[in-house]
Design a protein around this motif. Structure first.
Motif, mmCIF file in Angstrom:
data_model
loop_
_atom_site.group_PDB
_atom_site.id
_atom_site.type_symbol
_atom_site.label_atom_id
_atom_site.label_comp_id
_atom_site.label_asym_id
_atom_site.label_seq_id
_atom_site.Cartn_x
_atom_site.Cartn_y
_atom_site.Cartn_z
ATOM 1 N N PRO A 173 0.824 -1.221 0.000
ATOM 2 C CA PRO A 173 0.000 0.000 0.000
ATOM 3 C C PRO A 173 0.852 1.264 0.000
ATOM 4 O O PRO A 173 0.479 2.265 -0.602
ATOM 5 N N LEU A 174 2.043 1.229 0.645
ATOM 6 C CA LEU A 174 2.903 2.410 0.703
ATOM 7 C C LEU A 174 3.444 2.780 -0.679
ATOM 8 O O LEU A 174 3.589 3.956 -1.017
ATOM 9 N N THR A 175 3.721 1.760 -1.494
ATOM 10 C CA THR A 175 4.269 2.018 -2.826
ATOM 11 C C THR A 175 3.215 2.627 -3.745
ATOM 12 O O THR A 175 3.529 3.111 -4.818
ATOM 13 N N LYS A 176 1.964 2.572 -3.332
ATOM 14 C CA LYS A 176 0.892 3.079 -4.191
ATOM 15 C C LYS A 176 0.674 4.574 -4.018
ATOM 16 O O LYS A 176 -0.146 5.170 -4.709
ATOM 17 N N GLN A 177 1.414 5.195 -3.057
ATOM 18 C CA GLN A 177 1.284 6.635 -2.871
ATOM 19 C C GLN A 177 2.237 7.359 -3.806
ATOM 20 O O GLN A 177 3.452 7.247 -3.674
ATOM 21 N N ASN A 178 1.641 8.067 -4.762
ATOM 22 C CA ASN A 178 2.405 8.748 -5.791
ATOM 23 C C ASN A 178 3.502 9.643 -5.207
ATOM 24 O O ASN A 178 3.250 10.442 -4.315
ATOM 25 N N GLY A 179 4.731 9.511 -5.707
ATOM 26 C CA GLY A 179 5.813 10.413 -5.323
ATOM 27 C C GLY A 179 6.513 10.106 -4.011
ATOM 28 O O GLY A 179 7.460 10.788 -3.656
ATOM 29 N N THR A 180 6.111 9.090 -3.273
ATOM 30 C CA THR A 180 6.783 8.813 -1.987
ATOM 31 C C THR A 180 8.094 8.080 -2.185
ATOM 32 O O THR A 180 8.269 7.324 -3.142
ATOM 33 N N LEU A 181 8.996 8.310 -1.239
ATOM 34 C CA LEU A 181 10.215 7.514 -1.185
ATOM 35 C C LEU A 181 10.109 6.618 0.040
ATOM 36 O O LEU A 181 9.908 7.086 1.159
#
Lengths: 112, 337
Positions: free
Chosen positions: A36-44
């Protein structure tokens, strides 16, 4: 063996601290938290592997699917403090050439 | 069944009567037996409470109304337990059905993936593959070409169990469908990568070495898709050498190029391929190093190739605390006259 997963937010980047073993039993837990964390656009997302001594190929599968997801969602993932033995698994499978990986630095550890 | 239940009801009655009179161990033991038999016959908890009420009323016709009400109350309280018990029964039956389906699937997989070891001029082949669970996620496959060449695939599907096994069948049939002219190892891996990348769940991937042996030039050509490195045994200096390869595992990226490597074999030279299941077994928490595998191979090097691979498996099977965490596959090729 268990795997514990702690999430912290620091300087606008997410750090997931893993501790324990990543294998067929614990990999689903990791997938559930990481994807789910990887699905947030632009996050590292930084995955801190400092306390992971063992990972089998099922664990690798989780990181591969997270990698695919970062590409689809324009996010980034970096694995840091990877143990030598665990790093070998990334190297053999050729993933070291397409993933952002940082092996554990023994000198830095001693000083820090 | 009705008969059994009826005799148990009678039994319950007399046991209860006895117990009320004597509080004896015998009756407690008796009712334990009866309750087991009730369970076997799917008698629900509320039915037992109901039986208890009837027996009480028979034994004590003047039973106080309060006690009667309290028993009815208890009966109501037991109903949910009864429903749960029925659910467990259903689950048990479903589990049995799934188990038998898996064992059918496992034997089907065995038939589908059955790999005959071909005979190739001047090459001796030994191969073993042992699944850690019912279905094998490792795979090896030999193809004999018209001109006497040998094609060899060794693979490990990551993602365990049934999905992995299904994937294996897909790979086998993809390899079988390639025309012989395009059997070059790098071509095969590049094609398979496209098949796997398109068809497989995102967390599933496959590591594979594809090798081709050309008897006339005694040359082995191979490419690796993220697989455990193989080893070359040089008879002349009695040493093993790691066959260093690069290449991404199948199914990670859509378009991948693979490199080809080669090794020329002299008389009694060997090439060893394995899956990481071999090195992932642990001996009381310790990993088995690949050196140990090579040591065992060296110890049995004068035996036929098939016996060497069998001996390696036996060696690790004998280790104390040995636990096959992953499927175990080992292949040895040896150059013969």
């Amino acid at each position: 063996m268990e795997l514990s997963i702690h999430l912290t937010e620091k300087n606008n980047s997410l750090v997931i601290h893993l501790s324990g073993e990543i294998d067929a039993y614990t990999a689903p837990q990791l997938k559930e938290r990481l994807l789910p964390l990887t699905k947030q656009n632009g996050t590292l997302i930084k995955v801190d592997m400092e306390a992971v001594q063992y990972m089998d190929s099922t664990g690798l599968g989780v990181f591969i699917s997270a990698l695919k997801s970062t590409k689809e969602n324009n996010s980034k993932m970096k694995l840091i403090h990877i143990d030598e033995r665990v790093y070998r698994v990334f190297k053999i499978t050729g993933l070291d050439e397409i993933m952002d990986l940082e092996p554990r630095n023994k000198v830095e550890r001693r000083n820090g | 069944m009705g008969k059994v239940v009826h005799s148990n009801i009678e039994n319950y009655k007399s046991l209860l009567k006895n117990y009320i009179a004597n509080q004896d161990e015998q009756s407690l033991y008796g009712v334990d037996m009866v309750s087991k038999s009730f369970l076997k016959n799917n008698i629900l908890p509320e039915e037992i409470v109901n039986l208890h009420i009837q027996v009480l009323q028979e034994l004590y016709p003047d039973l106080s109304e309060d006690i009667k009400h309290s028993m009815d109350f208890l009966l109501e309280a037991m109903i949910s337990y009864g429903i749960k018990q029925q659910e467990i029964q259903t689950l048990k039956e479903q589990q049995m059905a799934i188990k038998s389906e898996i064992s059918v699937a496992a034997s089907m997989q065995e038939t589908l993936l059955k790999a005959d070891i071909p005979s190739i001029d001047g090459l001796e082949i030994g191969a073993i593959s042992v699944p850690a669970h019912q279905m094998n996620g490792d795979y090896y496959h030999f193809v004999k070409g018209k001109n006497g060449t040998l094609g060899l695939a060794i693979a490990d599907v990551i993602g365990k169990g049934i999905p992995a096994a299904l994937c294996m069948s897909m790979i086998k049939y993809a390899i079988d469908s390639y025309p012989e002219e395009s059997m070059a190892p790098k071509m095969i891996l590049e094609n398979l990568n496209r098949v796997v990348e398109r068809n497989v769940d995102s967390s599933m991937f496959i590591t594979m070495i594809y090798a081709q042996y050309l008897p006339q030039s005694r040359r082995l050509i191979f490419s690796s898709a993220g697989h455990e490195p193989g080893y070359y045994y040089n008879k002349a200096n009695d040493r093993f050498e790691e066959l260093k390869t690069k290449g991404l595992a199948l199914g990670v990226l859509p378009d991948v190029q693979y490199q080809e490597y080669r090794v020329d074999l002299d008389q009694d030279d060997m090439v060893i391929f394995l899956t990481d299941g071999v090195t992932e077994c642990r001996e009381e928490g310790q990993f088995i190093e690949v050196d140990e595998v090579l040591d065992v191979i060296k110890r049995f090097k004068d035996h036929p190739a098939q016996e060497i691979v069998n001996q390696v498996y036996k060696h690790f099977e004998r280790l104390q605390g040995f636990q096959l965490r992953d499927d175990f596959t080992l292949i040895i090729l040896r150059k013969k006259v």
